[in-house]
Design an enzyme around this catalytic site. Sequence first.
Site, PDB file in Angstrom:
ATOM      1  CE  LYS A 203      -2.692   3.321   1.990  1.00 36.11           C
ATOM      2  NZ  LYS A 203      -3.629   3.266   3.399  1.00 36.11           N
TER       3      LYS A 203
ATOM      4  CG  ASP B 217      -9.622   4.496   5.426  1.00 35.68           C
ATOM      5  OD1 ASP B 217      -8.662   3.849   6.222  1.00 35.68           O
ATOM      6  OD2 ASP B 217      -9.526   5.711   5.553  1.00 35.68           O
TER       7      ASP B 217
END
Length: 430
Positions: free
Chosen positions: A211, A346
């Site tokens: 990421k 998230d």
Amino acid sequence: MKRIIAGLIAAAIALPASAQQPAPQTTFVQAGRVLVDPATGRVESAKTLVVQNGKVVRVADGYVAEPGGRVIDLKDRFVLPGFIDSHVHITSEQNPNARLQGVTESSADRAMAGVRYARRTLLAGFTTVADLGSDNDAIFALRRAIAAGDVAGPRILAAGSAISVHGGHGDVNGYREDVMHVLRPGSVCSGPADCSRAVREQVWKGADLIKITATGGVLSNTAAGLGQQFSQDELNAIVESAHRMGRKVTAHAHGGDGIVSFLKAGGDSIEHGTYLDAEGIALLKKNKGYLVPTLMAGDYVARVAASPQNFLTPAQTAKALEAGPKMLDMARRAHQGGVKIAFGTDNGVAKHGDNAYEFVLLTRAGLTPLEAIQTATVNAADHLQLNGTAGRLTPGHAADLVAVEGDPLRDITVLQKVGFVMKDGVVHKP
């Protein structure tokens, strides 16, 4: 004594394998209605999912069972595959004390918090998650503990520390300089060679995927905007290094410039995507990439920033009020443009366990209830390269399933009230 032991060993060896080990117990999940494969959209009635060794081995017509088997009666429920959240931060949760916790909590503290949050996430029906940015030691330890069955939680794919640019989103910001040097992770980099090093080290440390923070972010405590922060050469080096080591790369990206630059570098998927434009949509489709819109995060930070109890810093507040309200329309445009969407919240920004509210927001962005369910099952499984493991209840897949009252294809909000959860054949919520 030696003769006795030798005799017992010889007797065991002489027995057939079936006599040496008890046969695995078979579980018969009797489902009133079931969405076996969300890709088809076909709801089947009066089926039995036959489960052995944590996997679905057969889908039988009618309500069947066998002597010695365990029967789970869900005849009055709607059964679906366990959900997949492609973007969480499971070892932390945003709160008014988050900045203080950043300098007082250890990796062990975060791992223990992760145990609590993992259980909440699992009981909400999310049997697989991708953690996209947590303390390496904490998240990799939690991943191991769940895989070993020591603690209850979803299957975890972990990126560990995000690859971030010096001074940007993902670096440590807003503390004294000497404190920031101590807290800065080794995944912060500058220049193509250094960024290749950071990627390779994350793979070495155990990352399942990479990421990166391609643009500025809302919750970094710096007034550095939401635009591109890595150079094109740095992005090229990151993606190439990750792909050479067999890892997909996903990018935290708000600004349209960062989205386009990352996708031109060959990046695989976009997280957030607030300022996604026509060029970004075209590149996502060309790359066959996924958008993970994390609508809950945008909704949450906008509400906090606008409330009298706002606990965000001034820099965070300005970005939250700018970006948060734009995300729903972005997801609507992406969906209309034919972009593939995978479910992600998230969470760690919003609260763990509330993940299913993302389904509601996705339908507000124009997805049908079935399309929203597909984002958290077959789409997310494809996005995370778990097609053979999760996202369906067809034979050979993990026995990850949830059950709800009502019909989620008519009322998506019922997914916020999951009443039954099974992961790998183990019941966690009866």
